[in-house]
Design an enzyme around this catalytic site. Sequence first.
Site, PDB file in Angstrom:
ATOM      1  N   ASN A 107      71.382  52.136  13.793  1.00  0.00           N
ATOM      2  CA  ASN A 107      71.580  53.103  12.544  1.00  0.00           C
ATOM      3  C   ASN A 107      71.930  52.565  11.405  1.00  0.00           C
ATOM      4  O   ASN A 107      72.139  51.322  11.237  1.00  0.00           O
ATOM      5  CB  ASN A 107      72.971  53.882  13.021  1.00  0.00           C
ATOM      6  CG  ASN A 107      72.734  55.036  12.302  1.00  0.00           C
ATOM      7  OD1 ASN A 107      71.964  56.165  12.131  1.00  0.00           O
ATOM      8  ND2 ASN A 107      74.191  55.438  11.566  1.00  0.00           N
ATOM      9  N   CYS A 135      64.931  86.106  20.549  1.00  0.00           N
ATOM     10  CA  CYS A 135      65.538  87.339  20.319  1.00  0.00           C
ATOM     11  C   CYS A 135      66.832  87.476  21.024  1.00  0.00           C
ATOM     12  O   CYS A 135      66.839  87.182  22.261  1.00  0.00           O
ATOM     13  CB  CYS A 135      64.606  88.361  20.993  1.00  0.00           C
ATOM     14  SG  CYS A 135      65.704  89.963  20.984  1.00  0.00           S
ATOM     15  N   CYS A 194      62.171  94.741  21.612  1.00  0.00           N
ATOM     16  CA  CYS A 194      63.392  95.496  21.637  1.00  0.00           C
ATOM     17  C   CYS A 194      64.109  96.038  20.312  1.00  0.00           C
ATOM     18  O   CYS A 194      65.007  96.634  20.331  1.00  0.00           O
ATOM     19  CB  CYS A 194      64.566  94.773  22.740  1.00  0.00           C
ATOM     20  SG  CYS A 194      65.401  93.604  21.742  1.00  0.00           S
ATOM     21  N   HIS A 223      70.346  70.334  20.384  1.00  0.00           N
ATOM     22  CA  HIS A 223      70.647  71.315  19.245  1.00  0.00           C
ATOM     23  C   HIS A 223      69.285  72.546  19.584  1.00  0.00           C
ATOM     24  O   HIS A 223      69.627  73.148  18.377  1.00  0.00           O
ATOM     25  CB  HIS A 223      70.698  70.774  18.200  1.00  0.00           C
ATOM     26  CG  HIS A 223      72.052  69.985  17.829  1.00  0.00           C
ATOM     27  ND1 HIS A 223      72.512  69.213  16.761  1.00  0.00           N
ATOM     28  CD2 HIS A 223      72.914  69.537  18.819  1.00  0.00           C
ATOM     29  CE1 HIS A 223      73.626  68.444  16.786  1.00  0.00           C
ATOM     30  NE2 HIS A 223      73.932  68.460  18.162  1.00  0.00           N
ATOM     31  N   CYS A 260      66.852  90.552  23.950  1.00  0.00           N
ATOM     32  CA  CYS A 260      66.236  90.451  25.104  1.00  0.00           C
ATOM     33  C   CYS A 260      65.847  89.216  25.625  1.00  0.00           C
ATOM     34  O   CYS A 260      65.409  88.877  26.778  1.00  0.00           O
ATOM     35  CB  CYS A 260      65.107  91.411  25.134  1.00  0.00           C
ATOM     36  SG  CYS A 260      63.439  90.797  24.262  1.00  0.00           S
ATOM     37  N   ALA A 270      69.095  62.681  13.557  1.00  0.00           N
ATOM     38  CA  ALA A 270      68.307  62.959  12.277  1.00  0.00           C
ATOM     39  C   ALA A 270      67.621  61.878  11.803  1.00  0.00           C
ATOM     40  O   ALA A 270      66.612  61.912  11.081  1.00  0.00           O
ATOM     41  CB  ALA A 270      69.164  63.681  11.372  1.00  0.00           C
TER      42      ALA A 270
HETATM   43 ZN    ZN Z   1      64.094  91.333  22.035  1.00  0.00          ZN
END
Ligand code: ZN
Length: 258
Positions: A221, A130, A158, A122, A133, A23
């Site tokens: 860092n 989704c 779906c 990540h 599906c 980050a």
């Molecule tokens: Zn779907």
Amino acid sequence: MDKINTVADIIRQSEKIVIFTGAGISTESGIPDFRSPGGIWDQYDPNELTYQKFLSSQASREKYWERQKTLWPIIAAAMPNAGHRAISELHKMGKLDCIITQDGDSLHQKSGIPDEMVIELHGTWTRALCLGCGRKYPSEEIQVRLEAGEKVPLCEECGGIMKPDVIQFGQALPEKETGEAQRRAAGCDLLMACGSSLVVYPAAQMPLLAKDNGAKLVIINLMPTTHDRYADVVINEKLGQTLTEIIKQVKAKSKDRG
Ligand code: ZN
């Protein structure tokens, strides 16, 4: 500065560099760090936004999408900063093996790094997935629906539950990306960890994998990390400026020696 010089020398001697970013590199592009207190994240309790709650509670899904609605315009407008640009210079020199990143903001890609060279540990904010599906939607498309008043957008295909394609608290990391990142960290000759506190798994593991296999390790860092004792060089400075200086040195040295 001596350390900048040393890192520039290490880069000149390296041919297969893996850059690990957290980050800390994106904050310089105006993307707030979730883990830092203050700012727009304080109104969102991470315990209410776990993957488990997201799956089981409509209220949690509403809250999560509300946050996404706030976050997306920031990510969409963000531009690569000096740190991203310095890393893309390594790519132009042919020294970059890949970037392993904890950030899902696509800023490395925006700086000119091809998609296939960026391992997103990540996931990414740039699309929605989704869960029914597997269909993926660009985030700008979903944003239009959110702004039109949808509280929890559902899959057009779906009717399934969708979520931003980014790893949520309480969710397992993607196996393919994690395995690939481990393989690349173990196979590089220099790993530079930039802007990550290197606390969470598997971020914490990457520098050690590199080191155990004979690579050099550089950590840049703002704050010290728990892995500093394994590093060849540690620089606790701002990333953009530091990486820019390092690349400048690499180029100057290459010119000097033809
Ligand atoms: Zn779907």
